[in-house]
Design an enzyme around this catalytic site. Structure first.
Site, PDB file in Angstrom:
ATOM      1  CB  CYS A  43       1.788  -8.867  12.702  1.00  0.00           C
ATOM      2  SG  CYS A  43       3.698  -9.212  13.315  1.00  0.00           S
ATOM      3  CD  GLU A  54      -4.147  -9.852   8.233  1.00  0.00           C
ATOM      4  OE1 GLU A  54      -4.361 -10.367   9.160  1.00  0.00           O
ATOM      5  OE2 GLU A  54      -3.450  -8.473   7.939  1.00  0.00           O
ATOM      6  CG  HIS A  98      -2.126  -0.834   1.018  1.00  0.00           C
ATOM      7  ND1 HIS A  98      -3.057  -1.648   2.300  1.00  0.00           N
ATOM      8  CD2 HIS A  98      -2.824  -1.653   0.157  1.00  0.00           C
ATOM      9  CE1 HIS A  98      -3.413  -2.437   1.918  1.00  0.00           C
ATOM     10  NE2 HIS A  98      -4.135  -2.148   0.318  1.00  0.00           N
TER      11      HIS A  98
END
Length: 290
Positions: free
Chosen positions: A196, A129, A41
């Site tokens: 994450c 995602e 992105h």
């Protein structure tokens, strides 16, 4: 002389770095490659790779493609994408981030084990995602973006909560607390911290970085979810923070009365772009002072 520091902790995460390396390796061999969706992105990086032979396509174009090579970016894809590739004899270069891939597998196992339960994903509706995660449940997973969405869940039924890997840990904890407070005693609730840590750990780091400079230039694509989260965090620490996508957007009036500038970015921001911003400022300051 103005001091400029580029944040050493900013820039591509492991997943994005791997995807771009795979794209560059294939482009060196064949000079041409398709990528399903923007590889990252960041418009500037997409443009750089486009000049090297990378062509971005969407899912509709994938349906019409045959006997070609297509790279799947770090965000991951639903099972239906692999089905299309197999039917159309498309050679997949799979650059799905290992963290995302592990999350996809966990959600799929949970869905197979208990298909009647509510599988809930804290994430951005329509994000690449998230679409890949929902695809693991044949479209049955429920996506929540905020507490208002969570309030519409059926608290009399089992809930298994996951998170998009790049979401805010603090927001995720608020959603967990809300569900715990409202879940029926007869229903099961389990939450799985799937954020994450390479991304989550950037929050405290970037706050410290923003605090020690007079001016912050946050460089990232405007479409980056991670970029929006990190920039808002920067701005909460240092109100003199500006979100830009390229060096061309730097307003030199921002530098008036500024002794130090910090340049940082998202997990989708290339180092070369932050360096270009630094060099643009130094060139402008040199011209001004001479």
């Amino acid at each position: 002389m103005i001091q400029i520091e580029i944040d050493s902790g900013s820039g591509f995460c492991f997943g994005v770095t791997t995807a771009i390396k795979k794209a560059e390796e294939e482009l060196r061999k064949s000079g041409q490659l398709y990528c399903l969706g923007d590889i990252v992105h960041n418009g500037m990086e997409v443009e750089r790779l486009h000049h090297g032979g990378l062509t971005t396509i969407n899912h509709e174009q994938l349906q019409r493609l045959h006997h070609s090579k297509v790279l799947l970016r770090a965000h991951g894809e639903p099972p239906s994408t692999y089905d299309v590739a197999a039917r159309n004899h498309i050679d997949i270069i799979d650059a799905t981030c290992p963290v995302v891939l592990q999350l996809q597998r966990r959600i799929k196992r949970q869905y197979v084990q208990n298909p009647s339960a509510q599988i809930v994903i804290f994430g951005k509706m329509g994000h690449a995602e998230v679409l890949g995660l929902v695809g693991q449940t044949e479209g049955h997973a429920i996506v929540v973006e905020n507490i208002d969405d969570v309030a519409r869940l059926d608290f009399s039924r089992d809930i298994y909560l996951y998170s998009q890997t790049t979401k805010s840990l603090d927001e995720f904890q608020l959603i967990i607390s809300y569900i715990r407070d409202h879940i029926s005693p007869q229903a099961t609730f389990q939450s799985f911290d799937t954020i994450c840590r390479q991304v989550a750990n950037r929050m405290p780091h970037i706050a410290q970085f923003a605090a020690r400079h007079d001016l912050i230039l946050f460089v990232s694509g405007y479409k980056s979810s991670n970029g929006k989260v990190l920039f808002n965090h920067c701005k909460s620490v240092n109100p003199n923070s500006h979100h830009i996508e390229s060096a061309d957007e730097i307003d030199m009036r921002w530098l008036e009365g500024v002794a130090s500038v910090g340049i940082c970015g998202a997990t989708s921001t290339p180092k070369w772009l932050m360096e270009k911003c630094r060099d643009t400022i130094l060139e402008a300051v040199t011209i001004r002072d001479n």
